[in-house]
Every structure is written in structure tokens, then in C-alpha cells.
Design a protein around this motif. Structure first.
Motif, PDB file in Angstrom:
ATOM      1  N   UNK A   1      62.712   6.381  -5.487  1.00  0.00           N
ATOM      2  CA  UNK A   1      62.067   6.424  -4.165  1.00  0.00           C
ATOM      3  C   UNK A   1      63.252   5.731  -3.231  1.00  0.00           C
ATOM      4  N   UNK A   2      63.548   6.623  -2.089  1.00  0.00           N
ATOM      5  CA  UNK A   2      64.643   6.209  -1.346  1.00  0.00           C
ATOM      6  C   UNK A   2      63.782   5.727   0.147  1.00  0.00           C
ATOM      7  N   UNK A   3      63.951   4.588   0.682  1.00  0.00           N
ATOM      8  CA  UNK A   3      63.648   4.010   1.629  1.00  0.00           C
ATOM      9  C   UNK A   3      64.695   4.151   2.763  1.00  0.00           C
ATOM     10  N   UNK A   4      64.413   5.058   3.807  1.00  0.00           N
ATOM     11  CA  UNK A   4      65.585   5.295   4.697  1.00  0.00           C
ATOM     12  C   UNK A   4      65.286   5.490   6.061  1.00  0.00           C
ATOM     13  N   UNK A   5      66.287   5.503   6.869  1.00  0.00           N
ATOM     14  CA  UNK A   5      65.876   5.755   8.385  1.00  0.00           C
ATOM     15  C   UNK A   5      65.920   7.330   8.568  1.00  0.00           C
ATOM     16  N   UNK A   6      64.907   8.006   8.779  1.00  0.00           N
ATOM     17  CA  UNK A   6      64.372   9.306   9.082  1.00  0.00           C
ATOM     18  C   UNK A   6      64.154   9.913   7.772  1.00  0.00           C
ATOM     19  N   UNK A   7      64.568  11.197   7.844  1.00  0.00           N
ATOM     20  CA  UNK A   7      64.227  12.062   6.237  1.00  0.00           C
ATOM     21  C   UNK A   7      65.384  12.696   5.572  1.00  0.00           C
ATOM     22  N   UNK A   8      65.194  13.137   4.414  1.00  0.00           N
ATOM     23  CA  UNK A   8      66.324  13.855   3.779  1.00  0.00           C
ATOM     24  C   UNK A   8      66.722  15.123   4.673  1.00  0.00           C
ATOM     25  N   UNK A   9      65.766  15.838   5.643  1.00  0.00           N
ATOM     26  CA  UNK A   9      66.548  16.663   6.354  1.00  0.00           C
ATOM     27  C   UNK A   9      66.829  16.230   7.823  1.00  0.00           C
ATOM     28  N   UNK A  10      66.753  15.229   8.142  1.00  0.00           N
ATOM     29  CA  UNK A  10      66.938  14.698   9.264  1.00  0.00           C
ATOM     30  C   UNK A  10      67.363  12.955   9.354  1.00  0.00           C
ATOM     31  N   UNK A  11      68.472  12.552   8.418  1.00  0.00           N
ATOM     32  CA  UNK A  11      68.735  11.396   8.436  1.00  0.00           C
ATOM     33  C   UNK A  11      68.972  10.687   9.657  1.00  0.00           C
ATOM     34  N   UNK A  12      68.677   9.346  10.116  1.00  0.00           N
ATOM     35  CA  UNK A  12      68.656   8.720  11.538  1.00  0.00           C
ATOM     36  C   UNK A  12      69.692   7.661  11.407  1.00  0.00           C
ATOM     37  N   UNK A  13      70.615   7.851  10.368  1.00  0.00           N
ATOM     38  CA  UNK A  13      71.673   6.866  10.344  1.00  0.00           C
ATOM     39  C   UNK A  13      72.536   7.350   9.415  1.00  0.00           C
ATOM     40  N   UNK A  14      73.923   6.904   9.491  1.00  0.00           N
ATOM     41  CA  UNK A  14      75.046   7.330   8.879  1.00  0.00           C
ATOM     42  C   UNK A  14      74.846   6.816   7.185  1.00  0.00           C
ATOM     43  N   UNK A  15      74.271   5.568   7.059  1.00  0.00           N
ATOM     44  CA  UNK A  15      74.047   5.171   5.684  1.00  0.00           C
ATOM     45  C   UNK A  15      73.145   6.115   4.961  1.00  0.00           C
ATOM     46  N   UNK A  16      72.154   6.319   5.560  1.00  0.00           N
ATOM     47  CA  UNK A  16      70.941   7.010   4.918  1.00  0.00           C
ATOM     48  C   UNK A  16      71.444   8.688   4.979  1.00  0.00           C
ATOM     49  N   UNK A  17      72.395   9.246   5.742  1.00  0.00           N
ATOM     50  CA  UNK A  17      73.114  10.612   5.679  1.00  0.00           C
ATOM     51  C   UNK A  17      73.855  10.368   4.438  1.00  0.00           C
ATOM     52  N   UNK A  18      74.488   9.392   4.233  1.00  0.00           N
ATOM     53  CA  UNK A  18      75.480   9.447   3.032  1.00  0.00           C
ATOM     54  C   UNK A  18      74.765   9.383   1.504  1.00  0.00           C
ATOM     55  N   UNK A  19      73.848   8.616   1.596  1.00  0.00           N
ATOM     56  CA  UNK A  19      73.069   8.523   0.293  1.00  0.00           C
ATOM     57  C   UNK A  19      72.242   9.741   0.016  1.00  0.00           C
ATOM     58  N   UNK A  20      71.794  10.540   0.987  1.00  0.00           N
ATOM     59  CA  UNK A  20      71.078  11.724   0.677  1.00  0.00           C
ATOM     60  C   UNK A  20      72.223  12.851   0.284  1.00  0.00           C
ATOM     61  N   UNK A  21      73.364  12.603   0.976  1.00  0.00           N
ATOM     62  CA  UNK A  21      74.211  13.527   0.574  1.00  0.00           C
ATOM     63  C   UNK A  21      74.724  13.513  -1.060  1.00  0.00           C
ATOM     64  N   UNK A  22      74.847  12.224  -1.575  1.00  0.00           N
ATOM     65  CA  UNK A  22      75.181  11.709  -2.733  1.00  0.00           C
ATOM     66  C   UNK A  22      73.994  12.349  -3.811  1.00  0.00           C
ATOM     67  N   UNK A  23      72.817  12.018  -3.129  1.00  0.00           N
ATOM     68  CA  UNK A  23      71.666  12.578  -4.132  1.00  0.00           C
ATOM     69  C   UNK A  23      71.592  14.098  -4.129  1.00  0.00           C
ATOM     70  N   UNK A  24      72.197  14.671  -3.305  1.00  0.00           N
ATOM     71  CA  UNK A  24      72.034  16.181  -3.183  1.00  0.00           C
ATOM     72  C   UNK A  24      73.264  16.460  -4.212  1.00  0.00           C
ATOM     73  N   UNK A  25      74.568  16.065  -3.960  1.00  0.00           N
ATOM     74  CA  UNK A  25      75.626  16.306  -4.702  1.00  0.00           C
ATOM     75  C   UNK A  25      75.380  16.011  -6.304  1.00  0.00           C
TER      76      UNK A  25
END
Length: 188
Positions: A1-25
Motif C-alpha cells: 500500500x502506497x500512502x502518497x500525495x495525489x494518486x498514481x495517475x496524478x501525483x501531487x509531489x515529486x517524491x510521490x511521482x518518483x515512487x510511482x515511476x519506480x513501481x511502474x518500472x
């Protein structure tokens, strides 16, 4: 479970964006929760986890850590053993096709067909007196499009017996007319 700012389609901070990209990769299977949507959860989770920042990643109910920890796990090669991999579409389709010995992929379900072709095939299936299960392709666009390619059959409904494609409505009608439908559905 990922607790993040925003959602995977629209991350609302750079750290959340990076972790979503890592999970995708890394093809990681996960769910997410937007901590910006609930201040009580946002503050409470910091206390619960004793981790002051977001994103926060949990596996099997235990805190794994934040972005830096996830990056370390990727670098060390330990991420695969820490977080579950997402199931490939092909494996998911095979699993669905084999969910029951007779599977019908259709628009709607046994109780409520959502198109004329699905309604007709249900009548034929019910008349054959064989137990079967259905999957509503309108409920999952990935399955709907993926199964067309996987089966090389461009339309719905699609009927599978013991994991093998039988065909669509026209094939089922032909089997009914030739008296072979019940035996095909029983896998004989």
C-alpha cells in the motif's frame, strides 16, 4: 500500500511521482491512498508509523519506508522480495479463462445481459443445462481489449471450455443446431 500525495495517475509531489515511476518500472502491484484527501489519516499515519514524511510504503501491513528506502531496495535487488510483482495481463487472462471449466466473456452477466448477442448466447447456454461462469467485459477495459488480442477473436461474447476458445455466438448457434453444444460444453 502506497500512502502518497495525489494518486498514481496524478501525483501531487515529486517524491510521490518518483515512487510511482519506480513501481511502474519494477512492475510492482500496489494500491494507493491520497493522504491529501484525509487530514486525520495524514497526521495519524505519521504517528502510527513513526515516519514523518510521505510517501510511505507498507507491505503485508508493515512499514517498508519512504522513497529513499525504496531506492535502496531497487539498487540492492531486494525490492522483488519485499514488494509483490503485478500479474501480467497474459497471466491474468489465462487465470480468468480457466476460472471455471466453462467461461463466457460477455457484456453483462448471467442475470443481466447488456447486449443482444450476450442475451442470445445466455439463452443457448442455459438451454444446454451445463454449469458455467461469466465475466463482464464492460467491468474491465484491460481484459476487454487484451482478450481480443490474446484469443485473436475480435468480438464478444467469447466462450471458453477448459481454457480453449470455442468461439462466439455464431459458433455456439452452429453447435446447438448440430446437436453438439452440450457435449462441447462438457468438454467431450
Amino acid at each position: 500500500m502506497l500512502f502518497m500525495k495525489g494518486n498514481p495517475q496524478e501525483p501531487r509531489c515529486g517524491f510521490s511521482r518518483q515512487i510511482v515511476q519506480i513501481f511502474k518500472d519494477q512492475s510492482i502491484q500496489y494500491s494507493s491512498f491520497d493522504i491529501l484527501s484525509d487530514e486525520e489519516v495524514r497526521q495519524g499515519l505519521k504517528t502510527y508509523s513513526n515516519w514523518p514524511t510521505y510517501p510511505q510504503v507498507y507491505a503485508n501491513g508493515d512499514l517498508v519506508g519512504g522513497l529513499d528506502i525504496i531506492k535502496e531496495l531497487v539498487e540492492s535487488g531486494e525490492l522483488d522480495s519485499t514488494l509483490p510483482k503485478a500479474e501480467t495481463l497474459e497471466n491474468r487472462l489465462k487465470s480468468l479463462i480457466n476460472k471455471h471449466s466453462v467461461m463466457l466473456f460477455m457484456k453483462g452477466n448471467k442475470e443481466a445481459a447488456r447486449c443482444g448477442f450476450s442475451r442470445q448466447i445466455l439463452e443457448l447456454m442455459n438451454g444446454a443445462g451445463v454449469d458455467y461462469d461469466t465475466f463482464d467485459i464492460l467491468s474491465d477495459e484491460e481484459v476487454r481489449q487484451g482478450l481480443k488480442t490474446f484469443s485473436n477473436w475480435p468480438t464478444y461474447p467469447q466462450l471458453y471450455v477448459k481454457g480453449e476458445l470455442i468461439g462466439g455466438l455464431d459458433i455456439v448457434k452452429e453447435l446447438k443446431e448440430s446437436g453438439e453444444l452440450a457435449s462441447v460444453l462438457k468438454g467431450e
